[in-house]
Write a protein that holds these residues in place. Structure first.
Motif, PDB file in Angstrom:
ATOM      1  N   CYS A  28       0.835  -1.211   0.000  1.00  0.00           N
ATOM      2  CA  CYS A  28       0.000   0.000   0.000  1.00  0.00           C
ATOM      3  C   CYS A  28       0.868   1.258   0.000  1.00  0.00           C
ATOM      4  O   CYS A  28       0.792   2.097   0.897  1.00  0.00           O
ATOM      5  CB  CYS A  28      -0.953  -0.020   1.183  1.00  0.00           C
ATOM      6  N   TRP A  42     -13.242  -0.403  -1.523  1.00  0.00           N
ATOM      7  CA  TRP A  42     -11.926  -0.788  -1.016  1.00  0.00           C
ATOM      8  C   TRP A  42     -11.977  -1.754   0.171  1.00  0.00           C
ATOM      9  O   TRP A  42     -11.203  -2.723   0.205  1.00  0.00           O
ATOM     10  CB  TRP A  42     -11.109   0.450  -0.680  1.00  0.00           C
ATOM     11  N   PRO A  43     -12.860  -1.579   1.143  1.00  0.00           N
ATOM     12  CA  PRO A  43     -12.851  -2.524   2.269  1.00  0.00           C
ATOM     13  C   PRO A  43     -13.061  -3.984   1.846  1.00  0.00           C
ATOM     14  O   PRO A  43     -12.548  -4.890   2.487  1.00  0.00           O
ATOM     15  CB  PRO A  43     -14.013  -2.049   3.147  1.00  0.00           C
ATOM     16  N   ASP A  44     -13.769  -4.209   0.744  1.00  0.00           N
ATOM     17  CA  ASP A  44     -14.029  -5.568   0.266  1.00  0.00           C
ATOM     18  C   ASP A  44     -13.185  -5.957  -0.941  1.00  0.00           C
ATOM     19  O   ASP A  44     -13.343  -7.057  -1.482  1.00  0.00           O
ATOM     20  CB  ASP A  44     -15.517  -5.700  -0.116  1.00  0.00           C
ATOM     21  N   ASP A  45     -12.290  -5.085  -1.366  1.00  0.00           N
ATOM     22  CA  ASP A  45     -11.485  -5.318  -2.567  1.00  0.00           C
ATOM     23  C   ASP A  45     -10.471  -6.432  -2.324  1.00  0.00           C
ATOM     24  O   ASP A  45      -9.747  -6.409  -1.326  1.00  0.00           O
ATOM     25  CB  ASP A  45     -10.759  -4.022  -2.938  1.00  0.00           C
ATOM     26  N   ASN A  90      -6.983  -5.434  -1.382  1.00  0.00           N
ATOM     27  CA  ASN A  90      -6.751  -4.822  -0.083  1.00  0.00           C
ATOM     28  C   ASN A  90      -6.149  -5.840   0.876  1.00  0.00           C
ATOM     29  O   ASN A  90      -6.810  -6.777   1.286  1.00  0.00           O
ATOM     30  CB  ASN A  90      -8.077  -4.293   0.475  1.00  0.00           C
ATOM     31  N   PRO A  91      -4.898  -5.661   1.254  1.00  0.00           N
ATOM     32  CA  PRO A  91      -4.260  -6.615   2.166  1.00  0.00           C
ATOM     33  C   PRO A  91      -4.585  -6.329   3.636  1.00  0.00           C
ATOM     34  O   PRO A  91      -3.983  -6.906   4.524  1.00  0.00           O
ATOM     35  CB  PRO A  91      -2.772  -6.414   1.875  1.00  0.00           C
ATOM     36  N   ASN A  92      -5.555  -5.434   3.889  1.00  0.00           N
ATOM     37  CA  ASN A  92      -5.965  -5.071   5.257  1.00  0.00           C
ATOM     38  C   ASN A  92      -4.817  -4.527   6.088  1.00  0.00           C
ATOM     39  O   ASN A  92      -4.749  -4.730   7.280  1.00  0.00           O
ATOM     40  CB  ASN A  92      -6.621  -6.255   5.969  1.00  0.00           C
ATOM     41  N   ARG A  93      -3.899  -3.817   5.431  1.00  0.00           N
ATOM     42  CA  ARG A  93      -2.782  -3.227   6.175  1.00  0.00           C
ATOM     43  C   ARG A  93      -2.543  -1.785   5.777  1.00  0.00           C
ATOM     44  O   ARG A  93      -1.519  -1.211   6.093  1.00  0.00           O
ATOM     45  CB  ARG A  93      -1.522  -4.053   6.007  1.00  0.00           C
ATOM     46  N   CYS A  94      -3.482  -1.187   5.083  1.00  0.00           N
ATOM     47  CA  CYS A  94      -3.321   0.197   4.668  1.00  0.00           C
ATOM     48  C   CYS A  94      -3.747   1.135   5.787  1.00  0.00           C
ATOM     49  O   CYS A  94      -4.672   0.841   6.544  1.00  0.00           O
ATOM     50  CB  CYS A  94      -4.147   0.486   3.415  1.00  0.00           C
ATOM     51  N   ASP A  95      -3.084   2.272   5.870  1.00  0.00           N
ATOM     52  CA  ASP A  95      -3.352   3.222   6.925  1.00  0.00           C
ATOM     53  C   ASP A  95      -4.501   4.171   6.628  1.00  0.00           C
ATOM     54  O   ASP A  95      -5.005   4.823   7.525  1.00  0.00           O
ATOM     55  CB  ASP A  95      -2.100   4.062   7.202  1.00  0.00           C
TER      56      ASP A  95
END
Length: 176
Positions: A38, A158-161, A164-169
């Motif tokens: 990210c 984006w939350p469900d993309d 998205n590696p679930n590590r973005c700030d």
């Protein structure tokens, strides 16, 4: 002569062999950051990517940009090649020479963005982008409208993309 043996899997092109990618047309492009990091969660790097993307339309007379969005780890955009500028670099006209195809334009974008980002990071020669890019030829006005809608709605998704590696700030800022 011994043939080079690579550990990389053989890649097959998704390009249409009969299509001339330097001819006028509109393309939906996706370019992904190396390792899906990210990088664009940092606004400085997002600005580098945005500047490099918009530079394409100022550098090449036959390039028009449509909707685009810079997500935390990838870019989606529509780029159109037109009949304008017969060989087309505004900075150095190349009359009589062929136009830069989509692949060359994406390469120019990646090079410009990478140089800017590596200067900011103090990491000369670091890889910023995944190899290659995704492109789809847009054939109809309806396809163009659908792609524009996808780009405009992408930040909200984006939350469900899956990218998205679930590590973005931070969440993406939106379209330009």
């Amino acid at each position: 002569m011994r043939r080079y043996q690579s550990n990389w899997p053989e890649r097959r092109s998704i390009r249409m062999p009969e299509h001339d990618y330097s001819e006028p047309g509109a393309y939906f492009i996706t370019i992904v950051v190396q390792g899906r990091a990210c990088l664009f969660a940092d606004l400085r790097f997002e600005r580098c990517a945005e500047e490099a993307w918009t530079w394409l339309a100022t550098r090449y007379a036959n390039v028009e940009l449509d909707e685009f969005v810079i997500m935390p780890n990838h870019l989606h955009g529509v780029i159109s090649l037109t009949d304008a500028g017969a060989g087309g670099s505004r900075a150095a006209p190349t009359e009589g020479k062929g136009r830069k195809p989509i692949g060359g334009l994406i390469g120019a974008f990646k090079t410009r963005a990478t140089k800017s980002m590596n200067v900011l990071r103090g990491t000369p020669s670091s890889i910023v982008w995944q190899r290659n890019y995704y492109e789809r030829l847009i054939r109809t006005e309806k396809e163009l409208q659908d792609v524009r809608g996808y780009i405009l709605s992408n930040p909200a998704q984006w939350p469900d993309d899956p990218e998205n590696p679930n590590r973005c700030d931070r969440a993406p800022v939106g379209t330009r």
